[in-house]
Design an enzyme around this catalytic site. Sequence first.
Site, PDB file in Angstrom:
ATOM      1  N   LYS A   1     -28.670 112.400 -20.078  1.00 26.33           N
ATOM      2  CA  LYS A   1     -29.825 111.513 -20.228  1.00 26.33           C
ATOM      3  C   LYS A   1     -30.764 112.133 -21.262  1.00 26.33           C
ATOM      4  O   LYS A   1     -30.955 113.365 -21.277  1.00 26.33           O
ATOM      5  CB  LYS A   1     -30.533 111.369 -18.868  1.00 26.33           C
ATOM      6  CG  LYS A   1     -31.680 110.358 -18.855  1.00 26.33           C
ATOM      7  CD  LYS A   1     -32.298 110.225 -17.450  1.00 26.33           C
ATOM      8  CE  LYS A   1     -33.415 109.182 -17.406  1.00 26.33           C
ATOM      9  NZ  LYS A   1     -34.030 109.067 -16.068  1.00 26.33           N
TER      10      LYS A   1
ATOM     11  N   SER B   1     -34.538 104.276 -14.276  1.00 26.66           N
ATOM     12  CA  SER B   1     -34.679 104.558 -15.681  1.00 26.66           C
ATOM     13  C   SER B   1     -33.416 105.127 -16.333  1.00 26.66           C
ATOM     14  O   SER B   1     -33.269 105.061 -17.549  1.00 26.66           O
ATOM     15  CB  SER B   1     -35.825 105.541 -15.891  1.00 26.66           C
ATOM     16  OG  SER B   1     -35.508 106.816 -15.361  1.00 26.66           O
TER      17      SER B   1
ATOM     18  N   SER C   1     -34.492 106.328  -9.938  1.00 31.19           N
ATOM     19  CA  SER C   1     -33.927 106.202 -11.285  1.00 31.19           C
ATOM     20  C   SER C   1     -32.473 106.622 -11.428  1.00 31.19           C
ATOM     21  O   SER C   1     -31.882 106.439 -12.495  1.00 31.19           O
ATOM     22  CB  SER C   1     -34.773 106.976 -12.287  1.00 31.19           C
ATOM     23  OG  SER C   1     -35.950 106.269 -12.575  1.00 31.19           O
TER      24      SER C   1
END
Lengths: 480, 146, 485
Positions: A72, A147, A171
């Site tokens: 990420k 997210s 997330s």
Amino acid sequence: MHDRSIAELIAAVRSGETTPRALTDHYLDRIERLQPSLNALITRTAEAAHAVADGLDEQSPGALAGLPILHKDIFCTKGVKTSCASRMLDNFVAPYDATVVERLAAAGTVMLGKTNMDEFAMGSSNENSFYGPVKNPWNLAHVPGGSSGGSAAAVAAGLAPAATGTDTGGSIRQPAALCGVTGIKPTYGRVSRYGMIAFASSLDQGGCFARSAADCAHVLSAMAGFDPRDSTSVERDVPDYAAALSGDVAGLRIGLPREYFADGLEADSRAVIDAAVKQYEALGAEVVDIDMPHTDLAVSTYYVIAPAEASSNLARFDGVRYGHRCDAPRDLEDLYTRSRGEGFGAEVQRRIMIGAYVLSAGYYDAYYIKAQKTRRLIAQDFQRAFEHVDLIAAPVTQAPAFKLGEKADDPVSMYLNDVYTLPASLAGVPGMSVPAGFAHGLPVGLQLLAPWFEEGRLLNAGHAYQQATDWHTARPAGFE
Amino acid sequence: MQSVLSGRYSEAYATRALSFYASFARPCEHSKARPLADSAGPSLITSSETIVSLTTDDVRKVAHLARLGLDDAALEDYARELSSILDVVDHLGQADTTDVAPMSHPLDLAARLRDDVPDATIDREAFQSVAPDTANGVYRVPKVIE
Amino acid sequence: MNWETVIGLEVHIQLATASKIFSSAPTAYGAAANEQANAVDIALPGVLPVINRDVIAMATRFGLAIEADITRASVFARKHYFYPDLPKGYQISQYDLPIVAGGHLDIETAEQGARRIGITRAHLEEDAGKSLHEAFDRETGIDLNRAGTPLIECVSEPEIRTAAEAAAYAKKLHALVTYLGICDGNMAEGSFRIDANVSVRPAGSTEFGTRTETKNVNSFRFLEKAIEFEVERQIDVLEAGGSITQETRLFDPDSGETRAMRSKEEAHDYRYFPDPDLLPVVIDEAFIDTQRGHLPELPDAKAARFANEYGLNTADATALTQSRVLADFFEATVAAAGHDKAALGKPAANWINSELAGVLNRDGLSIADAPITATQLGGLIARIQDDTISGKIAKQVFDALVAGEGESADAIIADKGLKQITDTGAIESLVDDAIANNPDQVAQYLDGKTKIVGFLVGQVMKASQGKANPKDVNQRLVAKLDAMK
């Protein structure tokens, strides 16, 4: 190749059936072909991946030698752009590696790139990215969740066998559910936060996505563990999660919190969760109803604490030492306000302002102290529940993935969507989402929550379910 | 792990913090002025209608506090959105938190302390390679007058 | 109208650790810009603070030394404001739960006498970087080497009443932290920085007047001057019918005046909240006991012991315990001079407080850089005590030692032949010569003006080039003169 489990991939490298370079190229090729429709990646690191893969072979030490992985874009990667999906860091090349990145590299993984996300991890749809939204591979008109939407979509689409993520209020679990992959958020303190760009320090926790609980077990064993550079990292041994998977849940007591099955839960999603619970009963688990009476305080508690911490954590982005600086600042004030006004997107600005507001003189007691108290009430719900049950099972979301743009104008309805994932984040307990079926043609995740530091129990419960079902092996059309 | 039920360290914090903040806090106009939403009962909260709004002037002040340069046009949207967020947050007012210690952290643990051993490996060049404006090893900002 | 001055001091004490409070970067002074600012100090995205144990230990020792409460679970909080030398946009400090609460310092001034000044609190915090306003024409430069250096901020109660008391308090605090070894005390390098909160009010009033905060005071003398100026300024303003603005002022050592800072002062809203990257610092009894065991003898205790053991008066004992180095020098001097502490203390104190202090003053040196060692000075005093040399010759030997003309008093005495004449015959003949050569003075003596014998002693000493023992000469002269009656 991309349908194999991580254990199989590692074994294939060890046996010489394939090479790290061949594996890397296989996934890089899929990224090349499939990324344009998904927008799951912000940065590709093919050249570096080749260099790393070429340095590995069947003899290489490291539990995950040769395993391709995506990070990420919230994790700092030395020499590689680390943007947090923000214009603020569009030009930021991190001068150091996050502990998670370091550990996974030491385990022999090969980084293929950095995944798209909501800006600074603020969002539940991945629409708040400077680099544009990520698409859900199951239906490109729908959001992947957020997210960590890029990581979830990438694993769902077979762009990598595993990807890292972070979970502050859901997330990891929420995009895992919406994309039909397995995602685990460990106990707060389990995975080092060093080098993970902070959103809300008392909630942020790194974790991972993969196609199964067993795959997650391999990755988590490599990334978790004590880090002296993080004061909130816990000095506690990390078990070999993969080795401990028995697939046996007979006698396990699973609690269903009534509050998670109330009005908001959409009917088809509920049917999926009910069926999953039945499956556990069939496997010998005992299912009981429990009460978590403070669940309804989670959204309001979270939207005080997380923005407060965010407003503080994001104060360092001032255009002085790194990141976006406005053109020709007239004076210091202009430098700050324009750099930050231009560098942050609307959702980030909203949360910064909410945070500054609730911390400001006169409001602190009514909002911040109050939210810290309700946070304890929520944590106590878990403490009490786990005196009676071994695991909690619940939905992850009220409904499957919504359409892109559907909630973009209504931040509050987006926030309310996180009701089922926020309590575990506030309490700091580990949570996981496992694919449990489909509703309206889109994946539905089952959320499993365990007591503090019982990630092994979670993974084993997920594994048992995945031994008996094959929801986790389904691939979206076009990404087979 | 220390039990979250006990709040060993937080209790001391709570008592001190509350009395301390009480000494200078002005009354919380915002929260007290508004009736709180009805209890959500067994269901989770739903977005209630906006009861009280932050004015654009409030938004301007908080944006300044956070050094966010906002267009005047954006102020109104923000005022509406932040107000509706605060409406959700105001749900907290319903909770009975008598005798509940604030929880600063999911881990009720004590700080781990580090040995005082310096490490001089500092790569200024690498750090400053991402800086917008440096000269002679220092970061530069528009002239500040003290 | 009669005005009463109210002064409170906030002192930033830089702790003498090897690494910073939350990062492992070195704290050494004087490195090239930003060469001692690591990833944590420059607040790169993703970095985290970890607390330095020695910082906690030093703060604990400080708290014990001022007889304060040590907070068993103190909390670091974030204090938010935007400034380019504050890289995170917040300073990690302590707010409602500082590590040290309460405490006091005892001071004494000629005007006010002995007074106990309360200490409100002492908290830990990180220093900011430095803004270099003169480095460029249109820009300010930012050097973050100092960012993250550990500080104790010690806040006094507003109980100080005069500039002299403020200086006495600051000196006492300075002596204390250098004794404790937690601060190098170097004021020029900013290791001990004083901010003075000053207000005035009509005598007898119980309400405080509006105060100003004067910064940038880096010597005790400047502190007195700054406060004196500020008090006078405030009284002038008030007596002219004006009012005092609450503001931050800077002291200008060149003009001896304070001036308001030019930057716009806005009402700060620091938005303090507990730093979620750090857990509470929990201090247990065992830790406190360990730190108590590390406490050195503190100035007051040492002064009392000096008075008792060395027979010193209060003034000498206080002067000699102003700094640990000076006190150590004194004790080493006595030890080198001999065993009888009670007899050697006073002469050692005199030599240090007068002759040595004079030399240090003249050359602008501190005791640590003294050009004569305690062993050398002690050796010199030993020779005075055993009558090897006279006090007058001793001064000559002292100057020679300072000038580096010999390794020890003994070596210089031998080299220069300064040993007292012990040959009775030689002294007898010098005495006889003095009586023969000064008939007028002898006549005066015989006339009853016995004090004139001092003149005759002087003549003998002169003739002996100072090497005779004046007491011995005196005795011989008196005996001979009395015999002439």
